[in-house]
Design a protein around this motif. Structure first.
Motif, mmCIF file in Angstrom:
data_model
loop_
_atom_site.group_PDB
_atom_site.id
_atom_site.type_symbol
_atom_site.label_atom_id
_atom_site.label_comp_id
_atom_site.label_asym_id
_atom_site.label_seq_id
_atom_site.Cartn_x
_atom_site.Cartn_y
_atom_site.Cartn_z
ATOM 1 N N GLN A 119 -0.290 14.235 -44.049
ATOM 2 C CA GLN A 119 -1.390 14.161 -45.009
ATOM 3 C C GLN A 119 -2.720 13.934 -44.299
ATOM 4 O OE1 GLN A 119 -0.791 14.048 -48.527
ATOM 5 N NE2 GLN A 119 1.419 13.961 -48.493
ATOM 6 N N SER A 120 -2.779 14.346 -43.046
ATOM 7 C CA SER A 120 -3.995 14.115 -42.274
ATOM 8 C C SER A 120 -5.139 14.982 -42.777
ATOM 9 C CB SER A 120 -3.744 14.376 -40.777
ATOM 10 O OG SER A 120 -3.374 15.721 -40.580
ATOM 11 N N VAL A 121 -6.302 14.756 -42.241
ATOM 12 C CA VAL A 121 -7.538 15.339 -42.779
ATOM 13 C C VAL A 121 -7.505 16.862 -42.818
ATOM 14 C CG1 VAL A 121 -10.029 15.530 -42.457
ATOM 15 C CG2 VAL A 121 -8.874 13.356 -41.989
ATOM 16 N N ASP A 122 -7.108 17.503 -41.737
ATOM 17 C CA ASP A 122 -7.241 18.958 -41.637
ATOM 18 C C ASP A 122 -5.930 19.723 -41.734
ATOM 19 O OD1 ASP A 122 -10.033 18.864 -41.218
ATOM 20 O OD2 ASP A 122 -9.682 18.277 -39.144
ATOM 21 N N GLU A 123 -4.814 19.017 -41.747
ATOM 22 C CA GLU A 123 -3.534 19.714 -41.642
ATOM 23 C C GLU A 123 -2.623 19.458 -42.830
ATOM 24 O OE1 GLU A 123 -2.989 21.917 -39.387
ATOM 25 O OE2 GLU A 123 -4.860 21.487 -38.342
ATOM 26 N N CYS A 124 -3.152 19.550 -44.034
ATOM 27 C CA CYS A 124 -2.336 19.296 -45.226
ATOM 28 C C CYS A 124 -1.185 20.289 -45.341
ATOM 29 C CB CYS A 124 -3.199 19.369 -46.480
ATOM 30 S SG CYS A 124 -4.278 17.946 -46.695
ATOM 31 N N GLN A 125 -1.487 21.589 -45.165
ATOM 32 C CA GLN A 125 -0.463 22.632 -45.247
ATOM 33 C C GLN A 125 0.387 22.524 -46.502
ATOM 34 O OE1 GLN A 125 -0.427 25.123 -43.067
ATOM 35 N NE2 GLN A 125 -2.114 24.196 -41.958
ATOM 36 N N TRP B 19 -0.451 4.398 -51.148
ATOM 37 C CA TRP B 19 -0.517 5.531 -50.231
ATOM 38 C C TRP B 19 -1.224 6.735 -50.851
ATOM 39 C CZ3 TRP B 19 0.553 6.122 -45.094
ATOM 40 C CH2 TRP B 19 1.110 4.994 -44.458
ATOM 41 N N LEU B 20 -1.040 6.943 -52.147
ATOM 42 C CA LEU B 20 -1.777 8.020 -52.813
ATOM 43 C C LEU B 20 -3.282 7.770 -52.738
ATOM 44 C CD1 LEU B 20 0.130 8.898 -56.125
ATOM 45 C CD2 LEU B 20 -0.204 10.368 -54.141
ATOM 46 N N GLY B 21 -3.688 6.551 -53.064
ATOM 47 C CA GLY B 21 -5.103 6.206 -52.992
ATOM 48 C C GLY B 21 -5.647 6.329 -51.589
ATOM 49 N N THR B 22 -4.851 5.943 -50.618
ATOM 50 C CA THR B 22 -5.264 6.042 -49.218
ATOM 51 C C THR B 22 -5.493 7.496 -48.823
ATOM 52 O OG1 THR B 22 -4.122 4.016 -48.601
ATOM 53 C CG2 THR B 22 -4.540 5.602 -46.845
ATOM 54 N N SER B 23 -4.634 8.387 -49.306
ATOM 55 C CA SER B 23 -4.797 9.809 -48.979
ATOM 56 C C SER B 23 -6.122 10.340 -49.498
ATOM 57 C CB SER B 23 -3.633 10.609 -49.559
ATOM 58 O OG SER B 23 -2.413 10.231 -48.952
ATOM 59 N N ILE C 47 -12.187 11.390 -48.118
ATOM 60 C CA ILE C 47 -13.579 10.976 -48.262
ATOM 61 C C ILE C 47 -14.181 10.610 -46.904
ATOM 62 C CG2 ILE C 47 -15.099 9.180 -49.213
ATOM 63 C CD1 ILE C 47 -13.197 9.115 -51.663
ATOM 64 N N HIS C 48 -13.444 9.830 -46.119
ATOM 65 C CA HIS C 48 -13.968 9.341 -44.839
ATOM 66 C C HIS C 48 -13.789 10.330 -43.690
ATOM 67 C CE1 HIS C 48 -15.014 5.208 -46.045
ATOM 68 N NE2 HIS C 48 -14.013 5.324 -46.894
ATOM 69 N N ARG C 49 -12.859 11.290 -43.891
ATOM 70 C CA ARG C 49 -12.554 12.276 -42.859
ATOM 71 C C ARG C 49 -12.099 11.640 -41.544
ATOM 72 N NH1 ARG C 49 -13.266 17.204 -44.577
ATOM 73 N NH2 ARG C 49 -14.770 17.693 -46.220
ATOM 74 N N ASN C 50 -11.318 10.583 -41.668
ATOM 75 C CA ASN C 50 -10.616 10.016 -40.515
ATOM 76 C C ASN C 50 -9.379 9.282 -41.020
ATOM 77 O OD1 ASN C 50 -11.093 6.982 -40.680
ATOM 78 N ND2 ASN C 50 -13.209 7.723 -40.721
ATOM 79 N N LEU C 51 -8.499 8.929 -40.098
ATOM 80 C CA LEU C 51 -7.205 8.362 -40.472
ATOM 81 C C LEU C 51 -7.177 6.841 -40.505
ATOM 82 C CD1 LEU C 51 -4.810 10.763 -38.531
ATOM 83 C CD2 LEU C 51 -5.177 10.650 -41.000
ATOM 84 N N ALA C 52 -8.334 6.199 -40.358
ATOM 85 C CA ALA C 52 -8.367 4.734 -40.364
ATOM 86 C C ALA C 52 -7.746 4.138 -41.632
ATOM 87 C CB ALA C 52 -9.799 4.233 -40.164
ATOM 88 N N PRO C 53 -8.000 4.698 -42.833
ATOM 89 C CA PRO C 53 -7.364 4.134 -44.023
ATOM 90 C C PRO C 53 -5.835 4.184 -43.959
ATOM 91 C CG PRO C 53 -9.212 5.509 -44.659
ATOM 92 C CD PRO C 53 -8.993 5.751 -43.195
ATOM 93 N N MET C 54 -5.284 5.211 -43.320
ATOM 94 C CA MET C 54 -3.828 5.305 -43.186
ATOM 95 C C MET C 54 -3.291 4.155 -42.331
ATOM 96 S SD MET C 54 -2.355 7.980 -44.682
ATOM 97 C CE MET C 54 -2.764 9.598 -45.349
#
Length: 201
Positions: A98-104, A169-173, A178-185
């Protein structure tokens, strides 16, 4: 008309193409022509497989969740690992896919949840059924972890904790988008460990 392997494959191609496109663009912004072009299917074929765009959206969500649940089951039923290890492996995969650019297509529930719940009752119910199935499996794995001693929770029923974790986890995604980084994860992964009383960061 009998269902043939070819027609089943064509229907699946349409659904898979829709998942890929809508994971990035959403539901309302995508026309049927774009989906059919991506799938390599003639425009006139759509209504052979789906009675309406709503019926198509419902089928797409059911297909998405069927694949998602199958993948989830493979992780949560692995042998040789504690329930806690299997559950954390699921969250780690969530973080990766579920990362920023690789949802697929993996973030379809996140992408479409709020949008289609207000547009279509049948699609809302497909989302509810699918997300309930995900929470069911998290609940069962938490219960297994209580039995094997690999995790513990503070008084709450496993179902309540499972729902909190999934909602978190849904909210984090969404926040990752929004932030365009994985820090919330990373923050949510640490919070998950605390809720389940697991060692490690």
């Amino acid at each position: 008309m009998p269902v043939t392997t070819r027609s089943t494959d064509t229907r699946r191609s349409i659904l898979d193409a829709a998942q890929r496109i809508m994971a990035h663009k959403g539901y309302s912004a995508v026309g049927l022509s774009e989906v059919l072009a991506e799938a390599g299917v003639p425009k006139g074929s759509f209504y052979h497989f789906f009675s309406s765009k709503d019926a198509f959206g419902e089928a797409m969500l059911k297909s998405y969740f069927a694949d998602y649940i199958a993948d989830m089951d493979r992780i949560l039923t692995r042998s040789g690992e504690s329930a806690a290890e299997r559950l954390m492996a699921y969250w780690q995969q969530w973080r990766q896919t579920q990362s920023v650019d690789e949802c697929q297509g993996k973030c379809l529930a996140v992408k479409l949840g709020a949008e289609v719940a207000d547009l279509s009752e049948s699609m809302r119910l497909a989302l509810k059924e699918g997300t309930d199935a995900v929470v069911d499996r998290i609940e069962r794995t938490i219960a297994a972890g209580l039995e094997d001693g690999s995790l513990s929770i503070d008084g709450d029923h496993p179902r309540a904790v499972a729902q909190v974790l999934y909602d978190m986890w849904l909210g984090t995604s969404v926040m990752v988008k929004i932030h365009r980084n994985l820090a919330p994860m990373d923050t949510t992964l640490a919070a998950t460990r605390r809720l389940l009383h697991l060692q490690g960061s």
